[in-house]
Enzyme design. Structure first.
Site, mmCIF file in Angstrom:
data_model
loop_
_atom_site.group_PDB
_atom_site.id
_atom_site.type_symbol
_atom_site.label_atom_id
_atom_site.label_comp_id
_atom_site.label_asym_id
_atom_site.label_seq_id
_atom_site.Cartn_x
_atom_site.Cartn_y
_atom_site.Cartn_z
ATOM 1 N N GLU A 276 1.221 -1.374 -0.206
ATOM 2 C CA GLU A 276 0.145 0.154 0.295
ATOM 3 C C GLU A 276 0.469 1.599 0.145
ATOM 4 O O GLU A 276 1.485 1.271 0.460
ATOM 5 C CB GLU A 276 -1.041 -0.249 1.110
ATOM 6 C CG GLU A 276 -2.170 -0.998 1.443
ATOM 7 C CD GLU A 276 -2.470 -0.884 2.610
ATOM 8 O OE1 GLU A 276 -2.739 -0.697 3.310
ATOM 9 O OE2 GLU A 276 -3.276 -1.879 2.955
ATOM 10 N N HIS A 294 -8.232 -0.579 1.607
ATOM 11 C CA HIS A 294 -7.944 -0.351 3.026
ATOM 12 C C HIS A 294 -9.053 0.261 3.457
ATOM 13 O O HIS A 294 -8.799 1.648 4.644
ATOM 14 C CB HIS A 294 -7.075 0.468 3.005
ATOM 15 C CG HIS A 294 -6.238 -0.224 4.444
ATOM 16 N ND1 HIS A 294 -5.314 -0.376 4.848
ATOM 17 C CD2 HIS A 294 -7.073 -0.182 5.810
ATOM 18 C CE1 HIS A 294 -4.393 -0.899 6.160
ATOM 19 N NE2 HIS A 294 -6.018 -0.500 7.237
HETATM 20 P P1 NAD Z 1 -7.489 -8.202 18.172
HETATM 21 O O1 NAD Z 1 -6.101 -7.713 19.112
HETATM 22 O O2 NAD Z 1 -8.267 -8.276 18.981
HETATM 23 O O3 NAD Z 1 -7.578 -9.233 17.477
HETATM 24 C C1 NAD Z 1 -5.904 -10.205 17.029
HETATM 25 C C2 NAD Z 1 -6.590 -11.812 17.440
HETATM 26 O O4 NAD Z 1 -5.520 -12.629 17.007
HETATM 27 C C3 NAD Z 1 -6.287 -11.686 18.527
HETATM 28 O O5 NAD Z 1 -7.252 -12.538 19.359
HETATM 29 C C4 NAD Z 1 -4.743 -12.548 18.932
HETATM 30 O O6 NAD Z 1 -5.207 -13.652 19.790
HETATM 31 C C5 NAD Z 1 -4.671 -13.062 17.348
HETATM 32 N N1 NAD Z 1 -3.955 -13.678 16.345
HETATM 33 C C6 NAD Z 1 -2.589 -13.355 17.090
HETATM 34 N N2 NAD Z 1 -1.461 -14.204 16.345
HETATM 35 C C7 NAD Z 1 -2.389 -15.162 15.313
HETATM 36 C C8 NAD Z 1 -2.154 -16.312 14.696
HETATM 37 N N3 NAD Z 1 -0.969 -16.547 14.518
HETATM 38 N N4 NAD Z 1 -3.349 -16.155 14.446
HETATM 39 C C9 NAD Z 1 -3.319 -17.015 14.906
HETATM 40 N N5 NAD Z 1 -4.543 -15.617 15.671
HETATM 41 C C10 NAD Z 1 -3.665 -15.161 16.154
HETATM 42 O O7 NAD Z 1 -7.345 -7.168 17.082
HETATM 43 P P2 NAD Z 1 -8.555 -6.931 15.842
HETATM 44 O O8 NAD Z 1 -9.356 -5.651 16.336
HETATM 45 O O9 NAD Z 1 -9.901 -7.945 16.063
HETATM 46 O O10 NAD Z 1 -8.037 -6.601 14.578
HETATM 47 C C11 NAD Z 1 -7.717 -7.955 13.845
HETATM 48 C C12 NAD Z 1 -6.833 -6.528 12.767
HETATM 49 O O11 NAD Z 1 -6.905 -6.000 11.828
HETATM 50 C C13 NAD Z 1 -5.023 -6.387 12.729
HETATM 51 O O12 NAD Z 1 -4.199 -6.412 12.010
HETATM 52 C C14 NAD Z 1 -5.974 -4.570 12.469
HETATM 53 O O13 NAD Z 1 -4.720 -4.196 12.541
HETATM 54 C C15 NAD Z 1 -6.841 -4.869 11.601
HETATM 55 N N6 NAD Z 1 -7.643 -4.289 11.363
HETATM 56 C C16 NAD Z 1 -7.884 -3.246 9.655
HETATM 57 C C17 NAD Z 1 -8.777 -2.950 9.233
HETATM 58 C C18 NAD Z 1 -8.776 -2.253 8.035
HETATM 59 O O14 NAD Z 1 -9.230 -0.997 7.792
HETATM 60 N N7 NAD Z 1 -9.270 -3.417 7.289
HETATM 61 C C19 NAD Z 1 -9.455 -1.595 10.335
HETATM 62 C C20 NAD Z 1 -9.145 -2.041 11.905
HETATM 63 C C21 NAD Z 1 -8.237 -3.394 12.178
#
Ligand code: NAD
Length: 321
Positions: A276, A294
């Site tokens: 990106e 995104h």
């Molecule tokens: P969160 O921290 O609540 O959940 C992430 C989960 O992933 C946790 O429960 C953690 O235990 C788990 N995890 C960590 N490593 C792992 C692995 N190797 N395998 C499986 N599970 C694993 O975070 P969230 O708020 O649910 O966000 C998740 C993702 O979404 C992040 O990468 C965040 O940056 C992304 N996100 C994207 C956007 C978008 O605009 N597309 C917006 C917000 C968040």
């Protein structure tokens, strides 16, 4: 209460901006390019820097920022900020983790429902050929599938993963979740008439999710190497699909591309990209990819909730001794 000087470098919801100004803080909302950021922050005595994902706050920049007290990431992922370096310099870093979960989950569901009915392709073809080749296109998109009764694999069962699971259950799908740090999660589905239903989902191992899911969606933090590459795609059902709205790079884009070409995967959806803001054209042109730039958290509601959280964090700082 202290009056603070704030730079929102990647934009801020108008309601939050108005509340900060009403509270007497000085708010700058113009975007300052990376090369000028240190000078701007120092010359304007900025106490709080608010960023989304576009502004990178790396160690070399942090070391130049004399007045800065707090960095707020308006969103979830902190991968654009060198958090440990900031904290070592006495600069606090906060994010707004819960505010956008529902919006991201809705976007994923939109991509899933798009993929099973070929809307990503149909929306490209209809404007070009819909008047000349209506019947041909009707035939081409006539083997859509329902999601009801299918299995959605969720990798990463945190805030967004669980919101998505609730939506999938509402659509009568089966949910399989993998998360090495979560054994079980309780999900409460709330309905429009006040009724609610509680589900307990026990997570399963990675291989089970790969092998048994019809569709897989990723909701893990950014990673140095892809969680899903050619070997993992190989284990998936023929004709399965992958959705990535987590971070670019958690799915190997080359392996994904090849699996779409070979027919191993029936479709995929990407909201995030390794490179990106300039994803490779080959990906952007692929007819089996549903694409968005995104925008997972980019809804009016999520941005307002993020704004509320930012106002709260700044208020906290302003009231400290
Ligand atoms: P969160 O921290 O609540 O959940 C992430 C989960 O992933 C946790 O429960 C953690 O235990 C788990 N995890 C960590 N490593 C792992 C692995 N190797 N395998 C499986 N599970 C694993 O975070 P969230 O708020 O649910 O966000 C998740 C993702 O979404 C992040 O990468 C965040 O940056 C992304 N996100 C994207 C956007 C978008 O605009 N597309 C917006 C917000 C968040």
């Amino acid at each position: 209460m202290k009056k603070l000087r704030i730079l929102a470098n990647d934009g801020l919801a108008e309601t939050a901006a108005a509340r900060l100004r009403e509270a007497g803080h000085t708010l700058f909302t113009e975007h300052i390019d990376a090369g000028d950021l240190a000078r701007f922050i120092n010359e304007n005595n900025i106490d709080v820097l608010i960023v989304r994902s576009a502004t990178k706050v790396r160690k070399d920049l942090l070391q130049q920022l004399e007045p800065l007290k707090l960095i707020i990431r308006a969103g979830v992922g902190l991968d654009n900020i060198d958090v440990k370096d900031a904290e070592a310099l006495g600069i606090r870093v906060r994010n707004t983790p819960a505010a956008s979960s529902h919006s991201v989950a809705e976007l994923v569901m939109a991509h899933l429902l798009t993929g099973v009915r070929f809307l990503h392709d149909s929306n490209r073809e209809m404007p070009l050929r819909g008047d000349q080749a209506f019947k041909e296109l009707k035939k081409r998109y006539s083997k859509g599938r329902e999601v009801r009764g299918k299995t959605l694999g969720i990798i990463g069962f945190g805030r967004i993963g669980r919101e998505l699971a609730k939506m999938a259950i509402g659509l009568e799908m089966k949910v399989l979740a993998y998360d090495p740090y979560v054994d079980e999660a309780e999900l409460t589905l709330r309905f429009f008439d006040g009724q609610k239903a509680v589900f307990r989902i026990r997570t399963v191992d990675f291989d089970t999710v790969l092998r048994q899911s019809d569709f897989i969606s990723l909701h893990v933090p950014a990673a140095d190497k892809p969680l899903i590459g050619a070997a993992e795609i190989d284990k998936m059902k023929d004709g399965a699909a992958i959705i990535n709205a987590a971070r670019g790079g958690v799915v190997d884009e080359v392996a994904l591309y090849k699996a779409l070409d070979s027919g191993k995967l029936s479709f995929a959806a990407l909201d995030v990209f390794r490179d990106e803001p300039q994803p490779p054209v080959q990906l952007l042109m692929h007819p089996k990819l549903s694409l968005s730039p995104h925008i997972g958290a980019s809804t009016v509601e999520a941005q307002e909730r993020i704004g509320d959280e930012i106002v709260r964090l700044i208020d906290e700082l302003a009231h400290e001794d």
